[in-house]
Structure formats: C-alpha cells, structure tokens
Design an enzyme around this catalytic site. Sequence first.
Site, PDB file in Angstrom:
ATOM      1  N   GLY A 168      -8.381   3.154  -6.929  1.00 50.27           N
ATOM      2  CA  GLY A 168      -9.645   3.436  -6.254  1.00 50.27           C
ATOM      3  C   GLY A 168      -9.779   2.464  -5.103  1.00 50.27           C
ATOM      4  N   HIS A 169      -9.625   2.961  -3.885  1.00 50.11           N
ATOM      5  CA  HIS A 169      -9.656   2.088  -2.714  1.00 50.11           C
ATOM      6  C   HIS A 169     -10.872   2.449  -1.855  1.00 50.11           C
ATOM      7  CE1 HIS A 169      -4.982   1.813  -3.171  1.00 50.11           C
ATOM      8  NE2 HIS A 169      -5.637   1.340  -4.202  1.00 50.11           N
TER       9      HIS A 169
ATOM     10  N   LYS B 156      -7.419  -4.070  -1.212  1.00 50.38           N
ATOM     11  CA  LYS B 156      -6.238  -3.639  -0.454  1.00 50.38           C
ATOM     12  C   LYS B 156      -6.625  -2.570   0.564  1.00 50.38           C
ATOM     13  CE  LYS B 156      -4.421  -2.405  -4.405  1.00 50.38           C
ATOM     14  NZ  LYS B 156      -5.373  -2.988  -5.354  1.00 50.38           N
TER      15      LYS B 156
ATOM     16  N   ASP C 198      -7.849  -4.052  -7.419  1.00 56.16           N
ATOM     17  CA  ASP C 198      -9.159  -4.126  -6.760  1.00 56.16           C
ATOM     18  C   ASP C 198      -9.327  -5.379  -5.915  1.00 56.16           C
ATOM     19  OD1 ASP C 198      -9.819  -1.729  -8.049  1.00 56.16           O
ATOM     20  OD2 ASP C 198     -10.502  -2.815  -9.823  1.00 56.16           O
TER      21      ASP C 198
ATOM     22  N   GLN D 284      -2.933  -0.561  -7.529  1.00 53.70           N
ATOM     23  CA  GLN D 284      -3.020  -1.523  -8.622  1.00 53.70           C
ATOM     24  C   GLN D 284      -2.690  -2.945  -8.124  1.00 53.70           C
ATOM     25  OE1 GLN D 284      -1.081   1.656  -9.628  1.00 53.70           O
ATOM     26  NE2 GLN D 284      -3.205   2.222  -9.765  1.00 53.70           N
TER      27      GLN D 284
END
Length: 431
Positions: free
Chosen positions: A40-41, A16, A13, A225
């Site tokens: 989760g981006h 990225k 988180d 990650q």
Amino acid sequence: MACTCVVGLQWGDEAKGKVVDILTDTHDLVVRYNGGPNAGHTVVAGNKTFKLSILPTGVIKPKVKSVIGNGVVIFPARLREEIAQLQKNGIETGDNLVISDRAHVIFPYHLEQEKITESNEGTGIGTTGRGIGPCYQDKVGRVHAIRTGELVRPIHLEERLRQILDFKNRLLRGFNPNAVQFDARELAKEYAEHGEFLKPHLADTTRLLHEALAAGKNILFEGAQGSLLDVDHGSYPFVTSSNSTTAGIASGTGIPPRHINRVIGILKAYTTRVGKGPFPTELNDGPEGLGERIRKVGREYGTVTGRPRRCGWFDAVAAAHSAQINGVDEITIMLLDVLSGLGKLKIATAYELDGERIKHFPTDAGELQRCQPVYETVEGWSEPIEDARKLADLPLGARKYADRIGEILQLPVKLISVGPDRVQTIFTVQG
Ligand code: GDP
Ligand code: IMO
Ligand code: MG
C-alpha cells in the site's frame, strides 16, 4: 543510463511511494518486481492523494512507462479497481502500463486457503489476507499455478482450473465441511474476462526492459514491503512470501544485478510493523504512551487493511542488516516531523541477547524476540518542522538526529522528509 532501486529497510511502509513519486521525474520506466496487493503506497501531491497497491507508483505520471514484472502476483479484480480509481482522479492508464505475461495470478481459492492458516492462532502470522502466500506457494510448487499469459486462452484456462479445483476444493473441504467450493466453468469465465481486459497490457516485460536498457533509458525499481519482511533475509517466518530486497530485482524482472547502479534505502525516522512477529524496539507503553503518540501523529494505520501499525524507536541494528543485504548507497529519512516535541529520542545501536551484547540481526525469530535493545539517547527538538525545505530550516536537534542515523549506518542521508506532500522534502547538500 541509470538503474535506480528504491527499497524499504524496515518492516514496510517506510514511505517508499513518496520517494518513487519524486524520482519518477528523472526516470523513464518505473518497475514493480515483488509482492502484490499486500503493498500500500500513498502519494500526496497538493490536494490529491493516491493510494496504490498493485500498480507501480509511476502510473500517476502517464508519460512514464509503468511495468509490473514477472515477480509480482496479480489479483486482477483489485488491479482493475485501482485503474478505475485513478480514472476518477483524472488519470488514464493505457499503453503506459505493461504487465508481465509471466506474472502469477491470485485466485479466490488462494484467499480461502489463507483464511484457514491465518485463523489458527498457532500458525497465523498476521498477513494482509490478500492470498499472497498461497499464490507464491503455487508458483514454486508449479502444479497448481496460472500465469497472466494463460488468462487469454479461455479453453486452456478452464481445463487448468478444472485440474486445480479438483485439488483445491477437496483441500478446502478437508479443513471445513462448509468451506466455499469453486466452479471451474464460472471461475474460468470470470478470469477469461479479466484476461480480455489485461490483454493489451500483457507483454514479455523482460525483453521490454532489456530493450529499454539498450536504448539508454533510466529505470526505477520500486520495492514493495520492507527488507525485514524478505522471505530469505527478514524476520522469518514473520515475513512476506517474496524477496523484497534488491535480490528480488533480478528474479522478479530479468534484469541482472550488475545493471543496478544506485540503491536508495528508505528509512522512517522511527520503526513500524504491521502483523505479528518480533519487534525489539516496539513501544508497548499503553494508550497514553509514546507508541500511541507516534501512531496518532504519523497516522500509522495500514493502507491495505487499516490495522494499527505497531510503533517503536529507530532500530539501527535492523537497519544496518538491511543496508548490508541490499547494497545500499544512500538513505532517506522519512516522517521526521512525527518525532517533533517527543522530548529525548532513542536509537537502538545493539541488542542484549541472553546476557550477551550483539550487533547482528539474529536468524531465529525466537532469539529476535528475546533481544533487548541497547539504546543511545539523543536530544530531540520541540519545534514543528513541516515547513522546513532546506537543512538550515531544521532545528539543530532534528539535524543531529538525522546525522546520527547516517553516521551509525555509515551512509549518506540524501533526503529528509517532513510531511506527506511532495514539497515537504529536504534534499541534503550531497544532492
Ligand atoms: P510505503 O508502503 O513505503 O509506500 O509507505 P506508506 O504509503 O504505506 O506509508 C507512509 C505514509 O506516510 C503515507 O501515508 C504517506 O503519505 C505518509 N508520509 C510520507 N512521508 C511523510 C512524512 O515525511 N511525514 C509524514 N507525517 N507522513 C509522511
Ligand atoms: P508496503 O509495500 C507493511 C506484512 C503483513 C504481514 C506480513 C505477511 O506498503 O510497505 P502477506 O500478506 O504479505 O503474506 O503478509 O507482511 N506486509 C506488510 N507490512 N507494508 C507492506 O507493504 C506489507 N506487505 C506485507 O502485515 O505481517
Ligand atoms: Mg505501505
């Protein structure tokens, strides 16, 4: 030809997604190489917010080819939901999405299996519950695994599921007499339908990527990650089940390491972590404390599970470890705006472990748990910085803070982010 990698240097988180989105303009392909729907981006562009989990961030710009490499684990239902969500936002996903026929598939029994280990206080590590660990276990175990390429062969698929479920159903019942049981025929039908959907996207992505290299295309590898969650180099066992460092690129895509010529390490201006595990610089200072303030201002809640992220000071010991194992060329400092008005800021430059001062990241999670951070205090700044667009717009305190991180890590800071939107970005003089 450029082969760039965007890799998180903390516990995930790091933002990225925002950096990948910015770099997409100068690359022809965006490639995911590890993880799965545990990622989760979030990307914010004007009044639109995109949340991507399994799809590469490149899909927002359909002129780019988005590739899901063989190292990724895929939950087809989630992938389809994401495609549908994009469609609602006016973005079509067609030939621009290519999925490796070697990527492994997550089945519902993986999620059930994970529930067993995670519900046990002693063994749970606070996973995202997306079946990531059990799916990778089956991949490495070889006996009970199914790859995407097999989903398009219905008879074979049902036969494989019969063999696998004979084992899995008994395993699940062994732990809980009321455990869900899966029917091979039903599951095969459901996944064969997913196979039909995926078919136009499936390909030998290794070949495709090598062809792209030969044609001089620019490739961007999007790490999921963070390096401290890497199964080999992170805070084991409180990690994910893949190589989230640049080490994962070669195995997860088939592109050899020597082709990677730019590694961008993504760092938050502070540190966060979701799930269990040691976190030396964590701010456990209660509901009125700085940890909670950072969480609120930075909206530090997990994209995938909604869990509050644990927050703490910048940890230069951990970041240096990550920079080293990834071969980082340059860094970015994200969410700097969150630290505005916090007063004096701290950066951990060493740890005290059992009375000894150390500068390395310990192998053992128990040792890391006992590490007390040794802090350097840095003057903060009070002004909001969301509207800064060039270095000169930043207050001196903010510039000095970013410079100090670069100095400690001995790496150039190429980008500073002062808000979630694409435009809230400062490209430093180095370019
Ligand atoms: P990723 O998993 O590394 O892509 O990061 P996430 O998307 O899970 O988390 C980063 C969050 O911070 C997202 O909600 C972004 O929209 C947001 N974000 C990105 N850059 C900035 C920034 O500079 N400032 C603030 N306040 N938020 C940011
Ligand atoms: P992005 O790509 C933050 C964490 C989980 C848990 C551990 C293992 O958004 O940075 P898993 O479900 O992978 O078996 O969980 O890893 N984790 C993440 N934390 N960001 C992520 O991805 C993460 N993916 C997994 O919280 O501690
Ligand atoms: Mg995330």
